[in-house]
Design an enzyme around this catalytic site. Structure first.
Site, PDB file in Angstrom:
ATOM      1  N   CYS A  32      14.771  36.402  -6.767  1.00 34.26           N
ATOM      2  CA  CYS A  32      14.303  34.672  -7.762  1.00 34.26           C
ATOM      3  C   CYS A  32      12.817  35.209  -7.702  1.00 34.26           C
ATOM      4  CB  CYS A  32      14.776  34.195  -6.700  1.00 34.26           C
ATOM      5  SG  CYS A  32      14.316  32.289  -7.754  1.00 34.26           S
ATOM      6  N   HIS A  33      12.348  33.946  -9.190  1.00 32.36           N
ATOM      7  CA  HIS A  33      11.647  34.794  -9.481  1.00 32.36           C
ATOM      8  C   HIS A  33      10.478  33.520  -8.325  1.00 32.36           C
ATOM      9  CE1 HIS A  33       8.989  35.157 -12.806  1.00 32.36           C
ATOM     10  NE2 HIS A  33       7.663  34.507 -12.264  1.00 32.36           N
ATOM     11  N   THR A  34      11.269  33.147  -7.532  1.00 34.99           N
ATOM     12  CA  THR A  34       9.979  32.581  -6.569  1.00 34.99           C
ATOM     13  C   THR A  34       9.735  33.410  -5.818  1.00 34.99           C
ATOM     14  OG1 THR A  34      11.169  30.425  -7.481  1.00 34.99           O
ATOM     15  CG2 THR A  34       9.971  30.823  -4.838  1.00 34.99           C
ATOM     16  N   HIS A  68      15.671  34.921  -0.250  1.00 37.75           N
ATOM     17  CA  HIS A  68      16.125  33.892   0.263  1.00 37.75           C
ATOM     18  C   HIS A  68      17.564  33.212  -0.863  1.00 37.75           C
ATOM     19  CE1 HIS A  68      13.123  33.036  -3.812  1.00 37.75           C
ATOM     20  NE2 HIS A  68      14.660  31.909  -4.274  1.00 37.75           N
ATOM     21  N   GLU A  69      17.470  34.371  -1.187  1.00 37.24           N
ATOM     22  CA  GLU A  69      19.072  34.445  -2.223  1.00 37.24           C
ATOM     23  C   GLU A  69      19.731  35.280  -1.470  1.00 37.24           C
ATOM     24  OE1 GLU A  69      19.050  32.635  -6.619  1.00 37.24           O
ATOM     25  OE2 GLU A  69      19.477  34.933  -7.000  1.00 37.24           O
ATOM     26  N   CYS A  87      19.747  18.617   8.077  1.00 31.73           N
ATOM     27  CA  CYS A  87      20.465  18.176   9.595  1.00 31.73           C
ATOM     28  C   CYS A  87      21.755  16.840   9.842  1.00 31.73           C
ATOM     29  CB  CYS A  87      18.711  18.368   9.927  1.00 31.73           C
ATOM     30  SG  CYS A  87      17.932  16.101   9.947  1.00 31.73           S
ATOM     31  N   CYS A 147      17.670  13.670   9.689  1.00 28.53           N
ATOM     32  CA  CYS A 147      16.310  12.194   9.630  1.00 28.53           C
ATOM     33  C   CYS A 147      16.370  12.148   8.317  1.00 28.53           C
ATOM     34  CB  CYS A 147      15.196  14.230   9.387  1.00 28.53           C
ATOM     35  SG  CYS A 147      15.541  14.475   7.654  1.00 28.53           S
ATOM     36  N   CYS A 199      17.324  13.120   5.459  1.00 28.30           N
ATOM     37  CA  CYS A 199      18.996  13.397   5.104  1.00 28.30           C
ATOM     38  C   CYS A 199      19.493  11.566   5.512  1.00 28.30           C
ATOM     39  CB  CYS A 199      19.843  13.800   6.268  1.00 28.30           C
ATOM     40  SG  CYS A 199      18.635  15.841   6.137  1.00 28.30           S
ATOM     41  N   CYS A 236      15.242  17.680   3.399  1.00 32.39           N
ATOM     42  CA  CYS A 236      15.403  17.998   4.353  1.00 32.39           C
ATOM     43  C   CYS A 236      14.015  18.476   5.460  1.00 32.39           C
ATOM     44  CB  CYS A 236      16.689  18.508   5.384  1.00 32.39           C
ATOM     45  SG  CYS A 236      17.075  18.768   7.039  1.00 32.39           S
ATOM     46  N   ARG A 279      11.029  21.972   8.094  1.00 33.86           N
ATOM     47  CA  ARG A 279      10.529  22.202   6.708  1.00 33.86           C
ATOM     48  C   ARG A 279       8.983  22.268   6.865  1.00 33.86           C
ATOM     49  NH1 ARG A 279       7.917  24.150   3.363  1.00 33.86           N
ATOM     50  NH2 ARG A 279       7.903  24.049   1.368  1.00 33.86           N
ATOM     51  N   CYS A 337      20.158  30.209  -4.139  1.00 30.43           N
ATOM     52  CA  CYS A 337      19.504  29.374  -4.949  1.00 30.43           C
ATOM     53  C   CYS A 337      19.559  29.389  -6.301  1.00 30.43           C
ATOM     54  CB  CYS A 337      17.925  30.625  -4.869  1.00 30.43           C
ATOM     55  SG  CYS A 337      16.728  29.306  -6.289  1.00 30.43           S
ATOM     56  N   ARG A 343      19.501  38.297 -12.860  1.00 32.90           N
ATOM     57  CA  ARG A 343      19.404  38.804 -11.213  1.00 32.90           C
ATOM     58  C   ARG A 343      20.337  40.197 -10.872  1.00 32.90           C
ATOM     59  NH1 ARG A 343      16.439  34.902 -10.334  1.00 32.90           N
ATOM     60  NH2 ARG A 343      17.451  33.180  -9.382  1.00 32.90           N
TER      61      ARG A 343
HETATM   62  P1  NAD Z   1      12.846  34.028 -14.984  1.00 29.84           P
HETATM   63  O1  NAD Z   1      11.351  34.770 -14.827  1.00 29.84           O
HETATM   64  O2  NAD Z   1      14.528  35.275 -14.299  1.00 29.84           O
HETATM   65  O3  NAD Z   1      12.541  33.666 -16.046  1.00 29.84           O
HETATM   66  C1  NAD Z   1      11.451  33.077 -16.822  1.00 29.84           C
HETATM   67  C2  NAD Z   1      12.134  32.809 -18.201  1.00 29.84           C
HETATM   68  O4  NAD Z   1      11.231  31.908 -18.777  1.00 29.84           O
HETATM   69  C3  NAD Z   1      12.165  34.631 -19.051  1.00 29.84           C
HETATM   70  O5  NAD Z   1      13.659  34.153 -19.261  1.00 29.84           O
HETATM   71  C4  NAD Z   1      10.939  34.715 -19.882  1.00 29.84           C
HETATM   72  O6  NAD Z   1      11.312  35.413 -20.982  1.00 29.84           O
HETATM   73  C5  NAD Z   1      10.583  32.973 -19.859  1.00 29.84           C
HETATM   74  N1  NAD Z   1       9.755  32.736 -20.258  1.00 29.84           N
HETATM   75  C6  NAD Z   1       8.441  33.098 -19.446  1.00 29.84           C
HETATM   76  N2  NAD Z   1       7.721  32.354 -20.905  1.00 29.84           N
HETATM   77  C7  NAD Z   1       8.169  31.384 -21.586  1.00 29.84           C
HETATM   78  C8  NAD Z   1       7.266  30.722 -22.405  1.00 29.84           C
HETATM   79  N3  NAD Z   1       6.478  30.415 -22.941  1.00 29.84           N
HETATM   80  N4  NAD Z   1       8.038  29.897 -23.392  1.00 29.84           N
HETATM   81  C9  NAD Z   1       9.550  29.947 -23.069  1.00 29.84           C
HETATM   82  N5  NAD Z   1       9.971  31.225 -22.564  1.00 29.84           N
HETATM   83  C10 NAD Z   1       9.709  31.704 -21.017  1.00 29.84           C
HETATM   84  O7  NAD Z   1      13.404  33.210 -13.445  1.00 29.84           O
HETATM   85  P2  NAD Z   1      14.176  32.764 -12.692  1.00 29.84           P
HETATM   86  O8  NAD Z   1      13.995  33.540 -12.031  1.00 29.84           O
HETATM   87  O9  NAD Z   1      15.438  31.913 -13.302  1.00 29.84           O
HETATM   88  O10 NAD Z   1      13.458  30.691 -11.892  1.00 29.84           O
HETATM   89  C11 NAD Z   1      12.475  30.292 -13.022  1.00 29.84           C
HETATM   90  C12 NAD Z   1      11.162  29.922 -12.574  1.00 29.84           C
HETATM   91  O11 NAD Z   1      12.277  28.567 -11.336  1.00 29.84           O
HETATM   92  C13 NAD Z   1      10.315  29.596 -10.929  1.00 29.84           C
HETATM   93  O12 NAD Z   1       9.277  29.816 -12.094  1.00 29.84           O
HETATM   94  C14 NAD Z   1      11.068  30.134 -10.144  1.00 29.84           C
HETATM   95  O13 NAD Z   1      10.219  29.633  -9.487  1.00 29.84           O
HETATM   96  C15 NAD Z   1      11.675  28.560  -9.973  1.00 29.84           C
HETATM   97  N6  NAD Z   1      12.551  28.220  -9.374  1.00 29.84           N
HETATM   98  C16 NAD Z   1      12.286  27.208  -8.947  1.00 29.84           C
HETATM   99  C17 NAD Z   1      13.601  26.616  -7.944  1.00 29.84           C
HETATM  100  C18 NAD Z   1      13.008  25.123  -8.109  1.00 29.84           C
HETATM  101  O14 NAD Z   1      14.329  24.865  -6.615  1.00 29.84           O
HETATM  102  N7  NAD Z   1      12.637  24.459  -8.180  1.00 29.84           N
HETATM  103  C19 NAD Z   1      14.981  27.759  -7.860  1.00 29.84           C
HETATM  104  C20 NAD Z   1      14.500  28.790  -8.259  1.00 29.84           C
HETATM  105  C21 NAD Z   1      13.502  29.036  -8.975  1.00 29.84           C
HETATM  106  N1  AHE Z   2       5.421  26.801  -1.481  1.00 31.34           N
HETATM  107  C1  AHE Z   2       5.309  26.388  -3.300  1.00 31.34           C
HETATM  108  C2  AHE Z   2       6.370  25.902  -3.671  1.00 31.34           C
HETATM  109  C3  AHE Z   2       7.339  26.451  -3.946  1.00 31.34           C
HETATM  110  C4  AHE Z   2       8.395  25.965  -3.843  1.00 31.34           C
HETATM  111  O1  AHE Z   2       8.338  24.586  -5.300  1.00 31.34           O
HETATM  112  N2  AHE Z   2       9.839  25.921  -4.078  1.00 31.34           N
HETATM  113  C5  AHE Z   2      10.466  25.146  -4.842  1.00 31.34           C
HETATM  114  C6  AHE Z   2      12.079  26.450  -4.105  1.00 31.34           C
HETATM  115  S1  AHE Z   2      12.383  27.278  -5.325  1.00 31.34           S
HETATM  116  C7  AHE Z   2      13.133  28.573  -5.033  1.00 31.34           C
HETATM  117  O2  AHE Z   2      13.248  29.621  -5.873  1.00 31.34           O
HETATM  118  C8  AHE Z   2      11.398  24.112  -3.129  1.00 31.34           C
HETATM  119  O3  AHE Z   2      12.337  23.748  -3.675  1.00 31.34           O
HETATM  120  N3  AHE Z   2      10.519  23.472  -3.686  1.00 31.34           N
HETATM  121  C9  AHE Z   2      10.812  22.580  -1.745  1.00 31.34           C
HETATM  122  C10 AHE Z   2      10.076  22.784  -0.328  1.00 31.34           C
HETATM  123  O4  AHE Z   2      10.505  22.179   0.092  1.00 31.34           O
HETATM  124  O5  AHE Z   2      10.057  23.864  -0.554  1.00 31.34           O
HETATM  125  C11 AHE Z   2       3.754  25.447  -2.874  1.00 31.34           C
HETATM  126  O6  AHE Z   2       3.510  25.197  -4.439  1.00 31.34           O
HETATM  127  O7  AHE Z   2       3.560  25.149  -1.927  1.00 31.34           O
HETATM  128 ZN    ZN Z   3      14.291  31.117  -5.756  1.00 33.28          ZN
END
Ligand code: NAD
Ligand code: AHE
Ligand code: ZN
Length: 369
Positions: A40-42, A62-63, A92, A95, A98, A106, A110, A169, A364
């Site tokens: 994943c991008h993360t 994590h995936e 859990c 908490c 939850c 949860c 964490r 994820c 992916r």
């Molecule tokens: P990815 O790298 O596969 O996709 C990102 C996309 O954004 C790419 O297609 C890229 O071309 C595009 N992009 C980059 N800059 C851009 C711009 N300025 N304008 C338009 N498009 C642009 O990433 P992913 O695995 O799909 O993850 C995406 C984001 O979500 C990451 O920041 C990741 O960390 C985050 N994420 C968050 C959670 C959550 O629970 N909040 C879960 C998973 C991933």
């Molecule tokens: N550790 C980072 C933040 C990372 C983050 O925001 N993680 C997302 C999941 S990304 C999955 O690909 C998330 O769910 N966060 C909630 C949590 O509890 O972690 C920071 O900025 O410190």
């Molecule tokens: Zn992820």
């Protein structure tokens, strides 16, 4: 236990494939043999050094999906042979979070999870006697990994692990953000910024929610074909316009969209995503993860005039109660997962999987142990 693993020794360096030592599960813990994991991008974000919670050396990932190998004392809900998906958002059920009925965040494990250790404050991973950190409570880049019982969702043994690993994820996050966080209603207009796995899953969710228009936005037009397959109705490359992208979307939609989703992790795009929402009711959901020190900004007037800014973690999904249903939906043809898998590779090729993600050439890559 010896285990094949990819070690992140320090930020910005490729992972080292090596054999590591994995200690057995302690009380309340479970050892899992991971069968498949994806990147994943993360994972790339943390490896880059931009994550304030990044601990090195670490076993990232994590995936994933796998099979329970051994359970520690007191574990009652899982047994060897069960098929499981690791959860970076535990559940859990006890908490304050939850029990609130308001969030999936949860709190049970964490705090230690963020420090890269198990709930007792120690690590189960080492290499030549040197301790290695866990990551996001999962560490799926090790064939054998140890997780708290509350961080595992038991799923149908019929489901292919090399597909449902994406429910750990990306796919769940995007669909959940639409269903749980935004609660997109039939007929709504939606803009999706960033067409990686997260953005494409948002598009799939928006189509399931019967959105009337789904505008897919990316600077890489190679992503548009797949976005169309998932249900996007319009395609915008910001590079084709001289106006700010929020203006372009407002002009296309008679004043703005009902919902927008930022799926990139770029704070400037987060602002655009908010500001392309319709006055009075438009909601923007931040999913992308931004680096240490980065902040979002907009004119407060944007919120005063009715736009709403929200965030979503793991799509608001409670993993232990809800992921089994996601797996069943996939098995019943109600949820697409196969289409996200652009490459399958041996685990040892993991650094190539990171390169493909950075180059915009994969959605992916699934790595097989
Ligand atoms: P990815 O790298 O596969 O996709 C990102 C996309 O954004 C790419 O297609 C890229 O071309 C595009 N992009 C980059 N800059 C851009 C711009 N300025 N304008 C338009 N498009 C642009 O990433 P992913 O695995 O799909 O993850 C995406 C984001 O979500 C990451 O920041 C990741 O960390 C985050 N994420 C968050 C959670 C959550 O629970 N909040 C879960 C998973 C991933
Ligand atoms: N550790 C980072 C933040 C990372 C983050 O925001 N993680 C997302 C999941 S990304 C999955 O690909 C998330 O769910 N966060 C909630 C949590 O509890 O972690 C920071 O900025 O410190
Ligand atoms: Zn992820």
């Amino acid at each position: 236990m010896k285990s094949r693993a990819a070690i992140a020794w320090e930020a910005g360096k490729p992972l080292e494939i090596a054999e590591i030592d994995v200690e057995g599960p302690k009380a309340g813990e479970v050892m899992v043999q991971i069968k498949a994991t994806s990147v994943c991008h993360t994972d790339a974000f943390t490896l880059s050094g931009a994550d304030p919670e990044g601990n090195f050396p670490a076993v990232l990932g994590h995936e994933g999906a796998g099979v329970v190998q051994e359970v520690g004392e007191g574990v009652t809900s899982l047994k060897p042979g069960d098929h499981v998906i690791p959860l970076y958002t535990a559940e859990c059920g006890q908490c304050k979070f939850c029990l609130s009925g308001k969030t999936n965040l949860c709190s049970s494990v964490r705090a230690t999870q963020g420090k890269g250790v198990m709930p007792d404050g120690t690590s189960r991973f080492s290499k030549d006697g040197q301790s290695l950190h866990h990551y996001m409570g999962c560490s799926t880049f090790s064939e054998y990994t140890v997780l708290p019982e509350v961080s595992l969702a038991k799923v149908s043994p019929e489901a292919p692990l090399d597909k449902i690993c994406l429910l750990g994820c990306g796919v769940t996050t995007g669909i959940g953000a639409v269903m749980n966080t935004a609660k997109v209603e039939p007929g709504a207009t939606v803009a999706v910024f960033g067409l990686g796995a997260i953005g494409l899953a948002v598009i799939q969710g928006a189509q399931m929610a019967k959105a009337s228009r789904i505008i897919a936005i990316d600077v890489n037009p190679d992503k548009f074909d797949l976005a169309r397959q998932f249900g996007a109705t319009e395609f915008v490359n910001p590079k084709d316009y001289s106006d700010p992208i929020q203006q372009v979307i407002v002009d296309l939609t008679d004043g703005g969209v009902d919902y927008s989703f930022e799926c990139i992790g770029n704070v400037n795009v987060m602002r655009s995503a908010l500001e392309c929402c319709h006055k009075g009711w438009g909601e923007s959901i931040i999913i992308g993860v931004a680096g240490a020190g980065e902040e979002i900004s907009t004119r407060p007037f944007q919120l005063v005039t009715g736009r709403v800014w929200k965030g979503s973690a793991f799509g608001g999904v409670k993993g232990r109660s809800e992921l089994p249903g996601y797996v069943d939906d996939y098995m019943n043809g109600k949820l697409k997962i196969d289409e996200f898998v652009t490459q399958d590779m041996a685990f040892e090729e993991i650094n190539e999987a990171f390169e493909l993600l950075h180059a915009g050439k994969s959605i992916r890559t699934v790595l097989h142990y």
